[in-house]
Design a protein around this motif. Structure first.
Motif, mmCIF file in Angstrom:
data_model
loop_
_atom_site.group_PDB
_atom_site.id
_atom_site.type_symbol
_atom_site.label_atom_id
_atom_site.label_comp_id
_atom_site.label_asym_id
_atom_site.label_seq_id
_atom_site.Cartn_x
_atom_site.Cartn_y
_atom_site.Cartn_z
ATOM 1 N N ASP A 214 0.914 -1.151 -0.053
ATOM 2 C CA ASP A 214 -0.158 0.086 -0.146
ATOM 3 C C ASP A 214 0.918 1.396 -0.203
ATOM 4 O O ASP A 214 0.219 2.611 0.217
ATOM 5 C CB ASP A 214 -0.971 -0.008 1.278
ATOM 6 C CG ASP A 214 -2.036 -1.245 1.358
ATOM 7 O OD1 ASP A 214 -2.566 -1.331 0.136
ATOM 8 O OD2 ASP A 214 -2.514 -1.572 2.257
ATOM 9 N N GLY A 215 2.187 1.374 -0.290
ATOM 10 C CA GLY A 215 3.218 2.290 -0.238
ATOM 11 C C GLY A 215 3.485 2.671 1.361
ATOM 12 O O GLY A 215 3.083 2.043 2.370
ATOM 13 N N VAL A 216 3.557 4.227 1.291
ATOM 14 C CA VAL A 216 3.892 4.827 2.677
ATOM 15 C C VAL A 216 2.870 6.022 2.712
ATOM 16 O O VAL A 216 3.035 6.937 1.836
ATOM 17 C CB VAL A 216 5.275 5.261 2.764
ATOM 18 C CG1 VAL A 216 5.505 5.921 3.908
ATOM 19 C CG2 VAL A 216 6.295 3.822 2.785
ATOM 20 N N ASP A 217 2.242 6.122 3.749
ATOM 21 C CA ASP A 217 1.236 7.191 4.048
ATOM 22 C C ASP A 217 0.471 7.670 2.697
ATOM 23 O O ASP A 217 0.187 8.768 2.511
ATOM 24 C CB ASP A 217 2.172 8.457 4.117
ATOM 25 C CG ASP A 217 2.862 8.222 5.824
ATOM 26 O OD1 ASP A 217 2.567 7.413 6.502
ATOM 27 O OD2 ASP A 217 3.936 8.802 5.921
ATOM 28 N N GLY A 218 -0.093 6.409 2.060
ATOM 29 C CA GLY A 218 -0.934 6.586 0.814
ATOM 30 C C GLY A 218 -0.125 6.951 -0.335
ATOM 31 O O GLY A 218 -0.709 7.089 -1.728
ATOM 32 N N ILE A 219 1.283 7.136 -0.230
ATOM 33 C CA ILE A 219 2.095 7.281 -1.360
ATOM 34 C C ILE A 219 2.672 5.984 -1.923
ATOM 35 O O ILE A 219 3.237 5.119 -1.370
ATOM 36 C CB ILE A 219 3.117 8.270 -1.216
ATOM 37 C CG1 ILE A 219 2.787 9.529 -0.617
ATOM 38 C CG2 ILE A 219 3.948 8.546 -2.637
ATOM 39 C CD1 ILE A 219 1.765 10.419 -1.617
ATOM 40 N N ARG A 220 2.256 5.546 -3.324
ATOM 41 C CA ARG A 220 2.872 4.611 -4.004
ATOM 42 C C ARG A 220 3.329 5.036 -5.291
ATOM 43 O O ARG A 220 2.729 5.425 -6.318
ATOM 44 C CB ARG A 220 1.646 3.386 -4.239
ATOM 45 C CG ARG A 220 2.122 2.390 -5.253
ATOM 46 C CD ARG A 220 2.619 0.948 -4.345
ATOM 47 N NE ARG A 220 3.180 -0.042 -5.251
ATOM 48 C CZ ARG A 220 2.550 -1.121 -5.219
ATOM 49 N NH1 ARG A 220 1.437 -1.587 -4.935
ATOM 50 N NH2 ARG A 220 3.257 -2.023 -6.259
ATOM 51 N N LEU A 221 4.815 4.939 -5.522
ATOM 52 C CA LEU A 221 5.569 5.415 -6.441
ATOM 53 C C LEU A 221 5.305 4.895 -7.927
ATOM 54 O O LEU A 221 5.200 5.525 -9.211
ATOM 55 C CB LEU A 221 6.918 5.766 -6.184
ATOM 56 C CG LEU A 221 7.280 6.717 -5.073
ATOM 57 C CD1 LEU A 221 8.813 6.637 -5.025
ATOM 58 C CD2 LEU A 221 6.767 8.078 -5.280
ATOM 59 N N LEU A 222 5.134 3.390 -8.008
ATOM 60 C CA LEU A 222 4.789 2.393 -9.136
ATOM 61 C C LEU A 222 3.804 1.711 -8.672
ATOM 62 O O LEU A 222 3.713 1.396 -7.612
ATOM 63 C CB LEU A 222 6.092 1.563 -9.102
ATOM 64 C CG LEU A 222 7.497 2.265 -9.536
ATOM 65 C CD1 LEU A 222 8.504 1.159 -9.715
ATOM 66 C CD2 LEU A 222 7.294 3.113 -10.638
ATOM 67 N N ASN A 223 2.745 1.672 -9.758
ATOM 68 C CA ASN A 223 1.791 0.663 -9.657
ATOM 69 C C ASN A 223 2.171 -0.724 -9.800
ATOM 70 O O ASN A 223 3.149 -1.074 -10.039
ATOM 71 C CB ASN A 223 0.514 1.250 -10.593
ATOM 72 C CG ASN A 223 0.990 1.024 -11.910
ATOM 73 O OD1 ASN A 223 1.700 -0.024 -12.337
ATOM 74 N ND2 ASN A 223 0.643 1.993 -12.475
ATOM 75 N N SER A 224 1.265 -1.661 -9.217
ATOM 76 C CA SER A 224 1.666 -2.867 -9.147
ATOM 77 C C SER A 224 1.893 -3.341 -10.592
ATOM 78 O O SER A 224 3.081 -4.380 -10.642
ATOM 79 C CB SER A 224 0.450 -3.591 -8.772
ATOM 80 O OG SER A 224 0.097 -3.536 -7.533
ATOM 81 N N ALA A 225 1.398 -3.212 -11.696
ATOM 82 C CA ALA A 225 1.872 -3.571 -13.018
ATOM 83 C C ALA A 225 3.152 -3.095 -13.612
ATOM 84 O O ALA A 225 3.843 -3.770 -14.030
ATOM 85 C CB ALA A 225 0.571 -3.213 -13.988
#
Length: 383
Positions: free
Chosen positions: A273-284
């Motif tokens: 889920d990333g950090v504090d709502g931040i996900r730099l790359l999506n799963s794909a």
């Protein structure tokens, strides 16, 4: 546990770090880890400089060496995710001058997995040239492949950074360091913990490098491993690595000045889920970026080492002692002298260890391996 280390893990690792620095095995250390996007470890020990004895703090910056290659690779993946380039595009499509001397068909994928055939530094390059972005870009343009691109893999220890850094600048129209600050540091709240180009105000926080010289320093200069990193440019051998002139330059392969927390936090932002709502790359995008590309013997290391390589990241390896462990899905990058940053998406954690005393070839007794394994043991309780 939001932004607070786990007290029992923190105490355990703190004691290990203190033992290592007090014994003289290490001089200064930082270790950090995230689990399920939460900070579970942020420990430090020892001194920044063996002479001044200034203590390492949580905001001490370490010259990260090649552990910062994972940051540079992440920039490329973010640009790909944004639709600004493709892995199988030719570098010369964006940087026409790169095509010279047999490099016209080299792809971004080949650069990321060290198959481009140009691991060697330009002949007679000086440290002054290394510290001059424009001069190094010109020198990279003049290189000729030492093998047919795409047919072999060999560690592009220095050239990797300028190729991908200049590519990023051509595609994005911002300076590489600005991209890192605006797209990685600012969203993750680590703008004062990660620099490609240290500002004057932060120079006093940079730890001094010391320790052992590289194991291959006495090898003949004609070998590819010595052409990849010539003796006169090596840390320990060249004092510039401890000077502001190097810290203020931008070497995307080698000189990010960073905290362990920042490196671990970046990797945490790539998984789950990333950090504090931040996900730099999506799963794909992450799946593409971390897929095994090659595990062939490495030409630069004379075929003696087979490093499982993804796109800019190295992968877990069950054939040698590695802080990343033996799972092929674990991805990250090591740094000269015993540094590392990585993420294990299946165990939901990320880890970084930075240090200022270089050491080599201690196997499962390497500090990064010892500390990462202890963190991994703690996490296994929750899996």
């Amino acid at each position: 546990m939001e932004n607070q280390p786990s007290s029992d893990l923190q105490q355990t690792i703190q004691a290990m770090l203190d033992e290592l620095t007090e014994s003289g095995i290490e001089i200064g250390l930082q270790a950090a880890a995230y689990y399920q996007g939460k900070l579970i470890l942020n420990a430090h020990s020892g001194v920044m400089d063996a002479l001044t004895r200034k203590p390492v703090e949580s905001d001490t910056l370490f010259v990260s060496m090649s552990s910062c290659k994972g940051i540079t690779a992440t920039v490329i993946h973010m640009l790909t995710q944004a639709g600004k380039l493709g892995y199988d595009d030719k570098v010369a499509d964006y940087w026409p001058e790169f095509a010279a001397n047999g490099k016209a068909d080299i792809t971004i994928r080949q650069v990321l997995c060290h198959e481009a055939g140009i691991p060697q530094m330009p002949n007679n390059v000086s440290m002054d040239t290394v510290l001059d972005w424009g001069a190094m870009v010109h020198e990279i343009e003049q290189l000729s492949p030492v093998w047919e691109p795409g047919t072999k893999t060999g560690y592009h220890g220095f050239t990797f950074g300028w190729i991908l850094g200049e590519l990023a600048e051509r595609v994005d129209k911002r300076k590489f360091a600005q991209i890192v600050q605006e797209e990685i540091c600012a969203p993750l709240g680590i703008s004062h913990e990660l620099y490609f180009g240290v500002p004057d105000a932060a120079e006093s926080r940079v730890a001094k490098i010391s320790g052992e010289e590289l194991p291959w320093i006495e090898m003949p200069d004609h070998l590819l491993i010595k052409r990849m990193l010539p003796t006169h440019l090596m840390p320990i051998t060249n004092s510039a690595w401890n000077e502001s002139v190097l810290h203020q330059a931008v070497l995307p392969s080698a000189n990010a000045c960073i905290t362990a927390n920042a490196l671990a936090r970046m990797y945490a932002s790539l998984i789950g889920d990333g950090v504090d709502g931040i996900r730099l790359l999506n799963s794909a995008q992450l799946e593409q970026a971390t897929l095994l590309q090659t595990k062939e013997p490495d030409e630069v290391f004379m075929g003696m080492v087979a490093i499982p390589k993804a796109l800019g990241y190295w992968l877990g390896n069950n054939e040698s002692a590695s802080a990343m462990g033996d799972r092929i899905h674990t991805f990250g990058h090591t740094g000269m002298g015993g540094m590392i940053g990585f993420a294990d998406p299946k165990r939901h954690f990320s880890f970084a260890l930075l240090k200022n005393r270089f050491s080599f070839n201690r196997g499962d007794q390497d500090t990064d391996v010892l500390i990462a394994n202890k963190v991994r043991e703690w996490i296994q309780v929750f899996n």
